[in-house]
Design an enzyme around this catalytic site. Structure first.
Site, PDB file in Angstrom:
ATOM      1  N   GLY A 148     -34.029  10.548 -49.266  1.00  0.00           N
ATOM      2  CA  GLY A 148     -35.221  10.412 -50.112  1.00  0.00           C
ATOM      3  C   GLY A 148     -36.513  10.859 -49.462  1.00  0.00           C
TER       4      GLY A 148
ATOM      5  CG  ASP B 145     -37.642  -2.145 -54.282  1.00  0.00           C
ATOM      6  OD1 ASP B 145     -38.544  -2.793 -54.819  1.00  0.00           O
ATOM      7  OD2 ASP B 145     -36.497  -2.078 -54.768  1.00  0.00           O
TER       8      ASP B 145
ATOM      9  CE  LYS C  62     -40.056   0.653 -57.274  1.00  0.00           C
ATOM     10  NZ  LYS C  62     -38.665   0.451 -57.721  1.00  0.00           N
TER      11      LYS C  62
HETATM   12  P1  IMP Z   1     -35.719  -1.724 -49.944  1.00  0.00           P
HETATM   13  O1  IMP Z   1     -34.792  -2.080 -48.818  1.00  0.00           O
HETATM   14  O2  IMP Z   1     -35.591  -2.666 -51.100  1.00  0.00           O
HETATM   15  O3  IMP Z   1     -37.151  -1.545 -49.518  1.00  0.00           O
HETATM   16  O4  IMP Z   1     -35.123  -0.371 -50.512  1.00  0.00           O
HETATM   17  C1  IMP Z   1     -35.762   0.832 -50.390  1.00  0.00           C
HETATM   18  C2  IMP Z   1     -34.823   1.916 -50.856  1.00  0.00           C
HETATM   19  O5  IMP Z   1     -34.375   1.672 -52.209  1.00  0.00           O
HETATM   20  C3  IMP Z   1     -35.574   3.225 -50.900  1.00  0.00           C
HETATM   21  O6  IMP Z   1     -35.451   3.924 -49.673  1.00  0.00           O
HETATM   22  C4  IMP Z   1     -34.904   3.943 -52.059  1.00  0.00           C
HETATM   23  O7  IMP Z   1     -33.759   4.621 -51.611  1.00  0.00           O
HETATM   24  C5  IMP Z   1     -34.447   2.852 -52.989  1.00  0.00           C
HETATM   25  N1  IMP Z   1     -35.413   2.661 -54.086  1.00  0.00           N
HETATM   26  C6  IMP Z   1     -36.180   1.560 -54.310  1.00  0.00           C
HETATM   27  N2  IMP Z   1     -36.941   1.715 -55.408  1.00  0.00           N
HETATM   28  C7  IMP Z   1     -36.647   2.947 -55.887  1.00  0.00           C
HETATM   29  C8  IMP Z   1     -37.122   3.695 -57.033  1.00  0.00           C
HETATM   30  O8  IMP Z   1     -37.986   3.268 -57.832  1.00  0.00           O
HETATM   31  N3  IMP Z   1     -36.609   4.939 -57.180  1.00  0.00           N
HETATM   32  C9  IMP Z   1     -35.665   5.477 -56.341  1.00  0.00           C
HETATM   33  N4  IMP Z   1     -35.186   4.801 -55.274  1.00  0.00           N
HETATM   34  C10 IMP Z   1     -35.675   3.548 -55.049  1.00  0.00           C
HETATM   35 MG    MG Z   2     -33.525   5.906 -50.118  1.00  0.00          MG
END
Ligand code: IMP
Ligand code: MG
Length: 177
Positions: A45, A101, A129
């Protein structure tokens, strides 16, 4: 592209992304002035953001990449499926992420990197977010705070698709259920 039936609306235009990335590049250049910097991103990503951002940074820069996948059993830990190529001990490291996220993925990765004794370790995230944050996560350089909607484009995917969109778009609510 917005004719795609799954996309709702454009959240960040190519122009907004370009301007913000240039500003972030200037901030990073100022912060690390006179030092060498390793910019690390997590496949896949972050690659679109990294490729634009690194060209806005006027420093001695090295790039490196990691890839991760969740454990089958679920939970917050992730498995490193591709490790960094080079040692980071004594280096200034900036982790470049597409989106934070809950922050759990990055929290885990930062822990793994910190144990290798870099000179410094900071985070640059294009999208945040922040309302969803679980793990406490200092983000030194942040592009945009966005609402709790699933977004695609500019590196972000849905099932591997849409990474090549030159903008960031929200998905229609019915897509995410
Ligand atoms: P976290 O561990 O919850 O912070 O996850 C982050 C990962 O989830 C990011 O690196 C993305 O791969 C995926 N992710 C979270 N939100 C989105 C979104 O709105 N679109 C696409 N991928 C997302
Ligand atoms: Mg990712």
């Amino acid at each position: 592209m917005l004719a795609d039936p799954l996309l709702d609306s454009v959240l960040l235009t190519p122009d907004a992304l370009k301007q913000r990335v240039a500003q972030l590049g200037r901030s990073i250049t100022a912060e690390y002035a006179g030092r060498s910097l390793t910019m690390v991103t997590v496949l896949k990503g972050g690659v679109v953001f990294l490729s634009d951002l690194c060209r806005s940074v006027d420093l001695d820069v090295s790039l490196d990449f990691m890839a991760i996948s969740p454990y089958a059993g679920g939970g917050p830990a992730v498995r490193i499926t591709k490790d960094l190529d080079d040692a980071i001990e004594g280096r200034h490291v900036l982790v470049v992420e597409d989106i934070i996220d809950t922050g759990l993925t990055l929290h885990y990765l930062l822990g793994a990197m910190r144990s290798r004794c870099p000179a410094s370790l900071q985070v640059c995230a294009l999208l945040d977010k922040d309302v969803r944050r679980i793990a406490d996560m200092p983000v030194a350089f942040k592009g945009f705070s966005i609402p709790d909607r699933f977004v695609v484009g500019y590196g972000l995917d849905l099932g591997g698709r849409y990474r090549n969109l030159p903008f960031v778009a929200t998905l229609k609510d019915e897509v995410m259920g």
